[in-house]
Enzyme design. Structure first.
Site, PDB file in Angstrom:
ATOM      1  N   ILE A  97       0.839  -1.199   0.000  1.00  0.00           N
ATOM      2  CA  ILE A  97       0.000   0.000   0.000  1.00  0.00           C
ATOM      3  C   ILE A  97       0.872   1.246   0.000  1.00  0.00           C
ATOM      4  O   ILE A  97       1.818   1.356   0.779  1.00  0.00           O
ATOM      5  CB  ILE A  97      -0.914   0.024   1.245  1.00  0.00           C
ATOM      6  CG1 ILE A  97      -1.827  -1.210   1.261  1.00  0.00           C
ATOM      7  CG2 ILE A  97      -1.748   1.304   1.296  1.00  0.00           C
ATOM      8  CD1 ILE A  97      -2.518  -1.440   2.594  1.00  0.00           C
ATOM      9  N   CYS A  98       0.545   2.186  -0.899  1.00  0.00           N
ATOM     10  CA  CYS A  98       1.262   3.461  -0.942  1.00  0.00           C
ATOM     11  C   CYS A  98       0.347   4.548  -0.390  1.00  0.00           C
ATOM     12  O   CYS A  98      -0.697   4.851  -0.960  1.00  0.00           O
ATOM     13  CB  CYS A  98       1.653   3.796  -2.382  1.00  0.00           C
ATOM     14  SG  CYS A  98       2.433   5.418  -2.537  1.00  0.00           S
ATOM     15  N   VAL A  99       0.722   5.097   0.741  1.00  0.00           N
ATOM     16  CA  VAL A  99      -0.041   6.203   1.326  1.00  0.00           C
ATOM     17  C   VAL A  99       0.946   7.080   2.091  1.00  0.00           C
ATOM     18  O   VAL A  99       1.885   6.581   2.713  1.00  0.00           O
ATOM     19  CB  VAL A  99      -1.175   5.664   2.237  1.00  0.00           C
ATOM     20  CG1 VAL A  99      -0.622   4.864   3.403  1.00  0.00           C
ATOM     21  CG2 VAL A  99      -2.067   6.777   2.757  1.00  0.00           C
TER      22      VAL A  99
END
Length: 209
Positions: A97-99
């Site tokens: 996940i990219c956040v």
């Protein structure tokens, strides 16, 4: 995606206690739509079930996510993954996940609950500008209906509660106890029909791409 080794021995006793305390608090008073799965033998391997938010292509799905704490936690953010397959701009093929919360915006006092809530928010408001899945990001910006259809199809195929290991139908708000078992066979037939329909839709969609 399960961890091959544990970082428990590398974490300070204070950090381990803090993590366990936070997980137990979330188990007792869960955030809406989030259920933590505590692994008491390895607090560096945290998993949770996140309900797909209403009004999104992920609605009615249940997504298993995993946080892996490294030895420098909480000074450095954990890594986060979807273990359930999902079509989303900010989720890579391997589930990563990219956040921003887990990158440049990380602060040591944010905590596990904040991370899980951020991941849930990402299902409501994806960020196509920092896409790990470029196809999903482009589709969301240029052909939202196609993106929504693909995301919904993936949700219906991969993110059904039984497949995500939710295991406890009693946790579902729509569950009315004993009647669930009574209708299990009917539900399965409906699911099979739904799968056939989805596969036909998928073939049709792939021809158009």
């Amino acid at each position: 995606m399960s961890s091959q080794y544990s970082n428990v021995e590398n974490l300070s006793p204070q950090t381990i206690r803090q993590v366990m305390r936070e997980l137990q608090e979330m188990e007792t008073t869960p955030p809406e739509g989030i259920k933590v799965l505590i692994n008491e033998s390895d607090v560096t391997d945290i998993q949770a079930l996140i309900d797909g938010p209403a009004g999104t292509p992920y609605a009615a799905g249940v997504f298993r996510v995993k946080l892996t704490l490294n030895k420098d936690f909480p000074q450095t953010p954990p890594k986060a993954y979807f273990l359930t397959k999902i079509f989303h701009p900010n989720v890579a093929a391997n589930g990563e996940i990219c956040v921003n919360t887990l990158k440049k915006d990380w602060k040591p006092d944010l905590g596990i609950k904040h991370i899980l809530l951020t991941i849930k928010c990402l299902l409501i408001v994806p960020n196509p500008e920092s896409a790990l899945n470029e196809e999903a990001g482009k589709m969301l910006l240029e052909r939202y209906d196609d993106y929504s259809q693909r995301a919904r199809m993936m949700t219906e195929i991969h993110a059904q509660p039984a497949k995500c290991g939710a295991g406890a139908h009693g946790d579902d708000k729509d569950d009315d106890g004993p009647s669930t078992k009574k209708h299990a066979g009917l539900d399965k037939k409906l699911q099979d029909k739904k799968k056939e329909k989805l596969l036909k839709e998928k073939k049709r969609m792939l021809k158009r791409l």
